[in-house]
Every structure is written in structure tokens, then in C-alpha cells.
Scaffold this motif. Structure first.
Motif, PDB file in Angstrom:
ATOM      1  N   MET A 192       0.804  -1.220   0.000  1.00  0.00           N
ATOM      2  CA  MET A 192       0.000   0.000   0.000  1.00  0.00           C
ATOM      3  C   MET A 192       0.838   1.271   0.000  1.00  0.00           C
ATOM      4  O   MET A 192       0.362   2.347  -0.343  1.00  0.00           O
ATOM      5  CB  MET A 192      -0.914   0.024   1.230  1.00  0.00           C
ATOM      6  CG  MET A 192      -2.037  -0.974   1.151  1.00  0.00           C
ATOM      7  SD  MET A 192      -3.090  -0.868   2.598  1.00  0.00           S
ATOM      8  CE  MET A 192      -3.891   0.700   2.316  1.00  0.00           C
TER       9      MET A 192
ATOM     10  N   ARG B  16       6.171  -4.178  -8.357  1.00  0.00           N
ATOM     11  CA  ARG B  16       6.911  -5.410  -8.612  1.00  0.00           C
ATOM     12  C   ARG B  16       7.571  -5.970  -7.352  1.00  0.00           C
ATOM     13  O   ARG B  16       7.562  -7.177  -7.115  1.00  0.00           O
ATOM     14  CB  ARG B  16       7.957  -5.177  -9.707  1.00  0.00           C
ATOM     15  CG  ARG B  16       7.341  -5.100 -11.097  1.00  0.00           C
ATOM     16  CD  ARG B  16       8.342  -4.657 -12.118  1.00  0.00           C
ATOM     17  NE  ARG B  16       8.782  -3.297 -11.867  1.00  0.00           N
ATOM     18  CZ  ARG B  16       9.715  -2.679 -12.581  1.00  0.00           C
ATOM     19  NH1 ARG B  16      10.311  -3.310 -13.560  1.00  0.00           N
ATOM     20  NH2 ARG B  16      10.052  -1.444 -12.298  1.00  0.00           N
TER      21      ARG B  16
ATOM     22  N   VAL C  25       3.545   1.706  -1.792  1.00  0.00           N
ATOM     23  CA  VAL C  25       4.134   1.932  -3.104  1.00  0.00           C
ATOM     24  C   VAL C  25       3.193   2.780  -3.961  1.00  0.00           C
ATOM     25  O   VAL C  25       1.978   2.623  -3.906  1.00  0.00           O
ATOM     26  CB  VAL C  25       4.409   0.563  -3.771  1.00  0.00           C
ATOM     27  CG1 VAL C  25       4.695   0.718  -5.244  1.00  0.00           C
ATOM     28  CG2 VAL C  25       5.555  -0.129  -3.064  1.00  0.00           C
ATOM     29  N   LYS C  26       3.782   3.687  -4.755  1.00  0.00           N
ATOM     30  CA  LYS C  26       2.962   4.580  -5.572  1.00  0.00           C
ATOM     31  C   LYS C  26       2.452   3.906  -6.839  1.00  0.00           C
ATOM     32  O   LYS C  26       1.291   3.989  -7.175  1.00  0.00           O
ATOM     33  CB  LYS C  26       3.768   5.827  -5.970  1.00  0.00           C
ATOM     34  CG  LYS C  26       3.619   6.964  -4.980  1.00  0.00           C
ATOM     35  CD  LYS C  26       3.883   8.330  -5.605  1.00  0.00           C
ATOM     36  CE  LYS C  26       5.168   8.371  -6.399  1.00  0.00           C
ATOM     37  NZ  LYS C  26       5.415   9.694  -6.998  1.00  0.00           N
ATOM     38  N   ALA C  27       3.327   3.264  -7.590  1.00  0.00           N
ATOM     39  CA  ALA C  27       2.897   2.697  -8.863  1.00  0.00           C
ATOM     40  C   ALA C  27       3.615   1.383  -9.189  1.00  0.00           C
ATOM     41  O   ALA C  27       3.041   0.492  -9.798  1.00  0.00           O
ATOM     42  CB  ALA C  27       3.131   3.690 -10.000  1.00  0.00           C
ATOM     43  N   ASP C  28       4.861   1.248  -8.774  1.00  0.00           N
ATOM     44  CA  ASP C  28       5.663   0.093  -9.169  1.00  0.00           C
ATOM     45  C   ASP C  28       5.512  -1.010  -8.129  1.00  0.00           C
ATOM     46  O   ASP C  28       6.203  -1.045  -7.124  1.00  0.00           O
ATOM     47  CB  ASP C  28       7.133   0.521  -9.284  1.00  0.00           C
ATOM     48  CG  ASP C  28       7.985  -0.588  -9.850  1.00  0.00           C
ATOM     49  OD1 ASP C  28       7.447  -1.678 -10.116  1.00  0.00           O
ATOM     50  OD2 ASP C  28       9.198  -0.369 -10.020  1.00  0.00           O
TER      51      ASP C  28
END
Lengths: 200, 305
Positions: A161, A168, A163-166
Motif C-alpha cells: 500500500m 513489482r 508503493v505509488k505505482a511500481d
């Protein structure tokens, strides 16, 4: 093999702290050192949590019994890094601004979940001594220590939660956790299908 | 310990003037060696800027090694490692299209040359809760846009970043919907604070900072200041930015710096200025409220986040 086994793992467990101290000493913590320290400690808290959760499955896959003797130490290392991660968040990032901390815990879901994860781990660390196991009795102790499963899930979700976008990296942790918990679920089901379904 | 040593490196204590002279010397040298169309911008003689009261520019080392430029990787240090040498900034063309009388395809030089370069020392506030003070070099976007003669239908300006997987290794992972796009309302784009930057610290933009041409909108969160621009389009309808597409609940079109409107996952009340230990209070419109608050008169800034 037997004698240096535990001390060796104990020393390995301290390596991340030593590495962080070295980076600090060399003034090599980057442009945003507080973020670097906090992320680093959070990463290792989660890694040790997964390593501790891996002990039992790996022991059974490899039939290598001595691994069991590492479980407590690795679990305590997970708690140790969780505590350091909390200390860096509260002490370095928020600089003991308790009011902001309280607001964060209530309002930011990933911090709420991280905090619950910490709270779940406290009784496990507190009951980790032989004396406590004896006092509680093996059955109750094992019941209590099942809390490590939700704690592991909360740790991974907390990271995810944040993490902004990545996604992986958190995805890798989630997959490892899914394997470790899935193996337990399958095993429990095979041993006692009715118990799993009826929750007994 | 952290308080006493805010990560100063030898390169950061280089005298600023010496640094600038060295850069200008290198740029001039490179320009004189290359025949044909000028491959380096002529940055000499720009109008000096002043830092906001009480602010000191963030060291160049920090400005150029701590970047969000996902096309070159999602870690902060990846753009500085991956972009220089990979990002081909010459020749560079920008397509201008949409609701304007004079669309076209312009070389970088043609965009910048008619205007006087200005230094603008602006606060930069990232949505993640950290901030810097950066001496940009550029031209007012409004003056550039006026040359294309936007029509009455032009209500918004839409910007696009280069998306070339050959040059940009980060594009291979679909962490965002490439190409990166951003937008401004036309009056925001025409505002005198809005800068089309070509340099920082008196030299051309380093690749990792969005070379060779980027937007700087100092009262909005950093992600609005789109990098490495290849297209500008005037539109009648509000553009959907990459971050709005990625997470509409968390990123709005306006994204004005606002300590009273939290990001759903973290507080925006405070920020850490890079190089400082304690957090500081975030200012409304990043401290540019006197100049820009009028743009949003009567608007609910909580709803239009």
C-alpha cells in the motif's frame, strides 16, 4: 557443523545493521538519509519475517532437522528489525511528534496495518523464552504463535500500500508469503480436512 | 549525527561561481567545435534570479541524483544512473497542435531562442513529502504559448513526454500508462510563474532532470512539472494525466500543493526539505499563494484536488 551453526546465523542476522552503520559512517546514505534508513529497516523486517516463516517448510522439504533450532532466533530478528523500523519512523521521520504519529495511525491505512503488525508481534517476542513456553504449555503457545501468519500478511500489505505505482517488489514478497502460507494450508487440509473447513 | 552531517560531499561544497564558470566554459567549448546548427543552447547572459526569502538552493548533487523519472526506473537514483548518455537530447523537436492558429513542429532552439532566458529559483514540493529549492533556467511558458495563437476553444494545454523504449529502459515495465502526459488549465499555463525550463544551476538540464525541455509549475506537486516534452496540444476538454489514469482517487487534475488536503495515503501537512533533519510545515500553494490563489477563486479545493 553443529557448534558454529547458530552463532554463524546470529552474526549473519546482524549484517544489515552493520551495513547500515557502515553506510552512515561513510556518509553514504544518499540525498534523503532518513528515508533510506527507514526503507532499509522496513525491507529487512519483512525479509526476516518471511525467513522465519520459511524455516518450518524448508525443514520439512529438506528433512534437515537442525533448522528448527534457528526458528526462534530468526523470528526474534524479524521483531528486532520491526522495532528498529518503528524507531526510525517515530524518532527520525516524525522526530517524536506523537500527535502526528497518532493521526497517521488512525488515518493512513498502511500505517494502521503496519502498527497492527507490530502489536501482533509483541506477544510473540515476549513469549519466546523456554520458560514462557513451559508456563503457557505447548498447545496454547502454538495457538498464540499462529499470530505470525496475519502479521506476515499485514507486513506485505503494508509495503504494497505504500508503493505509488511500481508494485513489482511487494509482489515478490506477496508471492513468497503465499507459497509459505499456502503450503501450511494445504498440509493442514490434508491432515484434517474437516477441521480446516469447520475451523477446528 | 544526522543533524550535524547532512550528507555533504566534496562536490557539493564547490564554489557556486566556479561551478557555473566551468559549465559555461564547457558549453561554449562544445558549441565552438560543432559546425552547422547550434547543438547547445546559448545560455549566456540570462537574467539572474533571486531565491525566495530565507531559502537556500538545494545542492546540485542532490538535485541531480534524487529524481522521479519513471521512464528511467522507479528508484530515485535510477534516472541519474540510466538517463545520461541514453537520452538523446539533440536534435529535439516539439510538436505543437490542437486548438491554435499556428501549430507546427519546432526545434528546441526555435522554441527558446525568441525569448530571454531567466533564472527562477523555486521551491519544488514532491507529493511524496520531500522538497527542494532549485535554480531553474528557462522562459515563461505563457510567452511561448502565445506565439502559437491559441484559439477561443483552447481551454487546456496537454503535454507529452518522450516515450522511446530504446532510450528509456523504464518504459518496458508498465508501471504507468506511457507516454507520460500532464495538463494545465490555459490560465495556469499562461501564469507568469509557469516556466518552460531548459537548464538548472546555470547549465543545460541534466538528462535525469527532464532534458532538454521541461515544465516547472512551482505551486503544484512535482509530478505536474512534466519532463522531456515532445508534444504540446491545446484542447477544449480537461486532459487526463498519467497519474489520474493510474489512480484517480489519489491524484487529481489540479494537484496544487495544499497542506489541508491530504493524499489518501499520507499527510501533506509537512515536508522534509532535502538536507534538513526536521520536517517543516508545507505552505499553501507551496508559498506562492499571493500570486496564484486568484486562479482558484471560488473553487472548492478539496473537491478539485
Amino acid at each position: 557443523m553443529k557448534a558454529p551453526f547458530k552463532p554463524l546465523v546470529f552474526a549473519l542476522g546482524l549484517l544489515p545493521v552493520a551495513w547500515l552503520a557502515g553506510r552512515f559512517w561513510l556518509d553514504d546514505l544518499g540525498v534523503n538519509p532518513i528515508e533510506t534508513v527507514n526503507r532499509f529497516l522496513g525491507d529487512w523486517a519483512l525479509r526476516f519475517l518471511l525467513i522465519a516463516l520459511a524455516v518450518t517448510p524448508v525443514r520439512q522439504w529438506t528433512h534437515w532437522a537442525p533448522l528448527a533450532r534457528l526458528r526462534r532466533m530468526l523470528g526474534l530478528y524479524a521483531f528486532f528489525y520491526v522495532c528498529l523500523h518503528m524507531a526510525s519512523y517515530i524518532g527520525l521521520d516524525l522526530f517524536f511528534d506523537w500527535q502526528t504519529l497518532w493521526k497517521d495511525v488512525l488515518k493512513r491505512r498502511y500505517i494502521t496495518l503496519g502498527m497492527i503488525c507490530f502489536v501482533l508481534l509483541v506477544p510473540l517476542a515476549a513469549t519466546s523464552t523456554d520458560a514462557m513456553v513451559r508456563w503457557m504449555g505447548g498447545k496454547r503457545w502454538r495457538m498464540l504463535h499462529k499470530l505470525v501468519y496475519p502479521a506476515g500478511c499485514l507486513g506485505v500489505v503494508h509495503f504494497w500500500m505504500m508503493v505509488k505505482a511500481d508494485i513489482r517488489e511487494p509482489l515478490i514478497y506477496a508471492l513468497v508469503l503465499a507459497v509459505l502460507l499456502g503450503w501450511r494450508a494445504v498440509k493442514a487440509f490434508r491432515q484434517n480436512p474437516a477441521g480446516v473447513i469447520l475451523g477446528r | 549525527m544526522l543533524i550535524r552531517r547532512p550528507g555533504l560531499k566534496e562536490s557539493q561544497v564547490t564554489d557556486h561561481r566556479a561551478y557555473l564558470n566551468r559549465r559555461l566554459f564547457l558549453a561554449a567549448g562544445a558549441a565552438s567545435l560543432l559546425p552547422g546548427p547550434a547543438l547547445a543552447l546559448n545560455l549566456a547572459g540570462y537574467q539572474k534570479g533571486e531565491a525566495p526569502a530565507g531559502e537556500k538552493p538545494t545542492p546540485l548533487e542532490a538535485v541531480t541524483t534524487y529524481n522521479n523519472f519513471y521512464e528511467f526506473g522507479t528508484d530515485k537514483d535510477e534516472p541519474a544512473r540510466n538517463a545520461p548518455g541514453r537520452l538523446k537530447v539533440r536534435p529535439w523537436e516539439v510538436v505543437v497542435e490542437g486548438e491554435c492558429a499556428k501549430p507546427g513542429r519546432l526545434a528546441l532552439d526555435d522554441i527558446v531562442k525568441p525569448h530571454r532566458l531567466e533564472e527562477r529559483i523555486y521551491r519544488m514540493r514532491c507529493v511524496e513529502g520531500w522538497s527542494m529549492v532549485i535554480p531553474w533556467l528557462g522562459v515563461p511558458l505563457g510567452a511561448v504559448l502565445a506565439r502559437f495563437e491559441p484559439t477561443l476553444k483552447a481551454k487546456y494545454v496537454h503535454f507529452t513526454t518522450l516515450a522511446d523504449p530504446e532510450q528509456m529502459p523504464g518504459i518496458r515495465s508498465r508501471v504507468l500508462d506511457w507516454p507520460y502526459v500532464e495538463g494545465l488549465r490555459l490560465d495556469e499555463a499562461m501564469h507568469p510563474l509557469t516556466l518552460l525550463a531548459v537548464g538548472l544551476y546555470g547549465a543545460e538540464l541534466p538528462a535525469q532532470n527532464g532534458a532538454p525541455l521541461r515544465l516547472v509549475v512551482p505551486w503544484k506537486y512535482g509530478f505536474k512539472s512534466i519532463k522531456s516534452i515532445v508534444a504540446i496540444r491545446f484542447t477544449e476538454t480537461q486532459p487526463r494525466s498519467s497519474w489520474m489514469k493510474a489512480n484517480p482517487r489519489e491524484y487529481g487534475f489540479y494537484s496544487n500543493v495544499n497542506p489541508a488536503v491530504d493524499h489518501p495515503r499520507w499527510s501533506q501537512a509537512t515536508e522534509r526539505r532535502i538536507g534538513e533533519f526536521r520536517r517543516r510545515d508545507t505552505l499553501m500553494f507551496n508559498g506562492y499563494g499571493d500570486q496564484v490563489a486568484g486562479l482558484y477563486a471560488g473553487m472548492d479545493l478539496k473537491a478539485n484536488f
